[in-house]
Write an enzyme that holds these catalytic residues in place. Structure first.
Site, PDB file in Angstrom:
ATOM      1  N   SER A 118      -3.403   2.307  17.822  1.00 20.72           N
ATOM      2  CA  SER A 118      -2.062   2.497  17.259  1.00 20.72           C
ATOM      3  C   SER A 118      -1.058   2.890  18.328  1.00 20.72           C
ATOM      4  CB  SER A 118      -2.121   3.604  16.202  1.00 20.72           C
ATOM      5  OG  SER A 118      -0.827   4.024  15.851  1.00 20.72           O
ATOM      6  N   TYR A 141       4.193  -0.135  15.988  1.00 23.79           N
ATOM      7  CA  TYR A 141       5.247   0.143  15.017  1.00 23.79           C
ATOM      8  C   TYR A 141       6.542  -0.166  15.743  1.00 23.79           C
ATOM      9  CZ  TYR A 141       2.335   2.763  11.681  1.00 23.79           C
ATOM     10  OH  TYR A 141       1.409   3.143  10.742  1.00 23.79           O
ATOM     11  N   THR A 167       2.698  -3.907  12.752  1.00 24.41           N
ATOM     12  CA  THR A 167       2.513  -3.452  11.368  1.00 24.41           C
ATOM     13  C   THR A 167       3.837  -3.641  10.626  1.00 24.41           C
ATOM     14  OG1 THR A 167       0.729  -1.950  11.898  1.00 24.41           O
ATOM     15  CG2 THR A 167       2.000  -1.441   9.929  1.00 24.41           C
ATOM     16  N   LYS A 222       0.136  -7.112  10.427  1.00 24.21           N
ATOM     17  CA  LYS A 222      -0.668  -6.209   9.591  1.00 24.21           C
ATOM     18  C   LYS A 222       0.173  -5.667   8.435  1.00 24.21           C
ATOM     19  CE  LYS A 222      -3.498  -2.019   9.857  1.00 24.21           C
ATOM     20  NZ  LYS A 222      -2.803  -0.998   9.093  1.00 24.21           N
ATOM     21  N   HIS A 246      -2.242  -0.571   4.006  1.00 22.27           N
ATOM     22  CA  HIS A 246      -2.229   0.654   4.805  1.00 22.27           C
ATOM     23  C   HIS A 246      -3.180   1.697   4.207  1.00 22.27           C
ATOM     24  CE1 HIS A 246       0.731   1.799   8.083  1.00 22.27           C
ATOM     25  NE2 HIS A 246       0.013   2.900   8.019  1.00 22.27           N
TER      26      HIS A 246
HETATM   27  C1  LIG Z   1      -5.129   8.741   9.158  1.00 18.52           C
HETATM   28  C2  LIG Z   1      -4.632   7.317   9.150  1.00 18.52           C
HETATM   29  C3  LIG Z   1      -3.664   6.937  10.070  1.00 18.52           C
HETATM   30  C4  LIG Z   1      -3.224   5.605  10.103  1.00 18.52           C
HETATM   31  N1  LIG Z   1      -2.338   5.211  11.075  1.00 18.52           N
HETATM   32  C5  LIG Z   1      -1.976   3.908  11.159  1.00 18.52           C
HETATM   33  C6  LIG Z   1      -1.181   3.445  12.237  1.00 18.52           C
HETATM   34  O1  LIG Z   1      -0.821   4.194  13.149  1.00 18.52           O
HETATM   35  N2  LIG Z   1      -0.826   2.136  12.243  1.00 18.52           N
HETATM   36  C7  LIG Z   1      -1.222   1.262  11.268  1.00 18.52           C
HETATM   37  O2  LIG Z   1      -0.881   0.074  11.315  1.00 18.52           O
HETATM   38  N3  LIG Z   1      -2.018   1.666  10.259  1.00 18.52           N
HETATM   39  C8  LIG Z   1      -2.423   2.947  10.189  1.00 18.52           C
HETATM   40  N4  LIG Z   1      -3.267   3.353   9.195  1.00 18.52           N
HETATM   41  C9  LIG Z   1      -3.823   2.358   8.256  1.00 18.52           C
HETATM   42  C10 LIG Z   1      -5.156   1.816   8.789  1.00 18.52           C
HETATM   43  O3  LIG Z   1      -4.948   1.028   9.930  1.00 18.52           O
HETATM   44  C11 LIG Z   1      -5.871   0.943   7.732  1.00 18.52           C
HETATM   45  O4  LIG Z   1      -4.978  -0.055   7.276  1.00 18.52           O
HETATM   46  C12 LIG Z   1      -6.403   1.739   6.543  1.00 18.52           C
HETATM   47  O5  LIG Z   1      -6.863   3.004   6.942  1.00 18.52           O
HETATM   48  C13 LIG Z   1      -7.529   0.968   5.865  1.00 18.52           C
HETATM   49  O6  LIG Z   1      -7.994   1.622   4.742  1.00 18.52           O
HETATM   50  P1  LIG Z   1      -9.319   2.558   4.722  1.00 18.52           P
HETATM   51  O7  LIG Z   1      -8.937   3.838   5.427  1.00 18.52           O
HETATM   52  O8  LIG Z   1      -9.519   2.767   3.267  1.00 18.52           O
HETATM   53  O9  LIG Z   1     -10.409   1.821   5.427  1.00 18.52           O
HETATM   54  C14 LIG Z   1      -3.734   4.674   9.153  1.00 18.52           C
HETATM   55  C15 LIG Z   1      -4.708   5.081   8.244  1.00 18.52           C
HETATM   56  C16 LIG Z   1      -5.173   6.382   8.237  1.00 18.52           C
HETATM   57  C17 LIG Z   1      -6.239   6.772   7.263  1.00 18.52           C
END
Ligand SMILES: Cc1cc2nc3c(=O)[nH]c(=O)nc-3n(C[C@H](O)[C@H](O)[C@H](O)COP(=O)(O)O)c2cc1C
Length: 375
Positions: A118, A141, A167, A222, A246
């Site tokens: 990220s 981002y 994203t 994404k 997300h």
């Molecule tokens: C703690 C956390 C931080 C996240 N930060 C980002 C991020 O910085 N950029 C992004 O595109 N998605 C982010 N996401 C989304 C994840 O990339 C992903 O789409 C999502 O966690 C998938 O679902 P799951 O946790 O149920 O496997 C984040 C998710 C979590 C849980």
């Protein structure tokens, strides 16, 4: 069988089921960070629908197929991977391990799994990328103008990234009520890292058009949630469509990712690769998505539990267990590899009567019981 490599983590016996990581992570993680990790937006309906959409698909097994040799490996962005399971981008990784993305990349490299880092990360991209030989993607981002994006592409290319991800489901930062109720101020949402949200809100297909005209690096979008947007993305030459909500952390009352996937796969055809995430937690979940025709499946929270529990070895062990589950599921549906899978292995039925939640893929998990096993 691809399970021959099992136990490169050295943690066999310490962690033998996936829910054991959750228990250990809970004990190591500050309550604010725990809610940030496990929570979703407002009513958390999208989060629950992610799990419900996976649960409502039943598997149709075929028998008498000689599954004595099973290959769970695959390719991602043209490179061989030990499993088609990618660690998605997660901001605030430092809340789960002091070495954050570096440690995740070590686990990815040790096992042979793809990952995305990220842009919320504070560690230098080239140093993180150097920890792994497996496919590595930078996720941005968009919080600056086109020059800022181009500079990020240059940095990604210098670090040897296999693709560049934007994203696009975060035009507005959602109301994560657990964080708001705790008055949890995320360090990565203030200062330089948090600045530039106005660019995220203003992002449009015009920037994707400009990006594709200028850059050769494969682009992943994404946060695609409809066939309509998948079609526009393909028309713009986007190489990888990443179906995601997300992890239920942005728009509430959205659809579960697995409910979105069929229309996106139909719209995209063979014009782009499709990847998906959202509550994928078990080997059978991965097999269901592969049977639908995705290139790979993303995971988020699951690897953060493993990271928090036992660092890069925890991540490697998580993958070993997942690999075991995937090999088992492939064998039991009568497939020796993903190429043997098709939609004929899937039955779209009714959701289970039990209420899904962020932990419902782990029936043995008991967070109130001391000890790792949870039984
Ligand atoms: C703690 C956390 C931080 C996240 N930060 C980002 C991020 O910085 N950029 C992004 O595109 N998605 C982010 N996401 C989304 C994840 O990339 C992903 O789409 C999502 O966690 C998938 O679902 P799951 O946790 O149920 O496997 C984040 C998710 C979590 C849980």
């Amino acid at each position: 069988m691809s399970t021959e490599n099992t136990n490169t983590s050295g943690l066999e016996g310490d962690y033998d089921t996936l829910h054991e990581f959750i228990k250990a992570a809970k004990m190591r993680t500050h309550p604010d960070a725990w809610d940030y990790l496990t929570g979703g937006t407002e009513t958390e309906t999208t989060l629950r629908r992610n799990r419900a959409a996976i649960d409502r698909i039943a598997l149709r097994p075929r028998v008498l197929r000689d599954v004595s040799e099973i290959d769970a490996t695959s390719t991602f962005l043209g490179k061989k991977v030990r499993l088609p399971v990618m660690m998605g981008p997660v901001g605030g990784l430092g809340s789960f391990h002091e070495d954050a993305g570096m440690e995740v990349a070590r686990g990815a490299g040790k096992f042979g799994a793809p990952m995305m880092l990220s842009s919320v990360s504070t560690q230098p991209l080239n140093e993180v990328a150097a920890q792994t030989n497996s496919p590595f993607v930078f996720q941005l981002y968009v919080r600056g103008d086109s020059d800022v994006i181009d500079a990020r592409v240059d940095t990604a290319l210098e670090a040897g990234c296999d693709a560049f991800c934007m994203t696009v489901d975060t035009a507005v930062y959602s109301r994560r009520e657990r964080d708001i109720a705790r008055r949890f101020k995320k360090p990565w949402r203030s200062g330089t890292l948090g600045a530039g949200m106005e660019y995220q809100a203003a992002l449009s297909w015009k920037e994707i058009e400009r990006f594709k005209a200028k850059h050769k690096i494969p682009l992943i979008l994404k946060g695609i949630g409809t066939a309509e947007d998948a079609t526009i993305a393909v028309e713009h030459g986007v190489e990888v469509i990443y179906v995601s909500n997300h992890g239920g952390r942005q728009l509430d009352h959205g659809r579960g990712s697995m409910d979105v996937l069929p229309e996106v796969l139909d719209a995209v055809g063979d014009k782009a690769k499709v990847i998906v995430d959202g509550s994928f937690s078990r080997g059978t979940d991965i097999v269901k998505a592969m049977a639908m025709g995705v290139e790979a499946v993303g995971i988020g929270r699951l690897y953060c539990y493993a990271l928090s529990a036992a660092g890069h070895n925890g991540i490697t062990r998580m993958y070993e267990i997942l690999e075991n589950e995937i090999v088992s599921a492939l064998g039991l549906v009568g497939a020796t590899s993903y190429a043997d899978l098709s939609k004929s292995h899937l039955h779209f039925g009714e959701p289970l009567v039990t209420e899904p939640n962020v932990f419902s893929a782990f029936p043995l998990l008991n967070l109130d019981d001391p000890g790792y096993g949870g039984r």
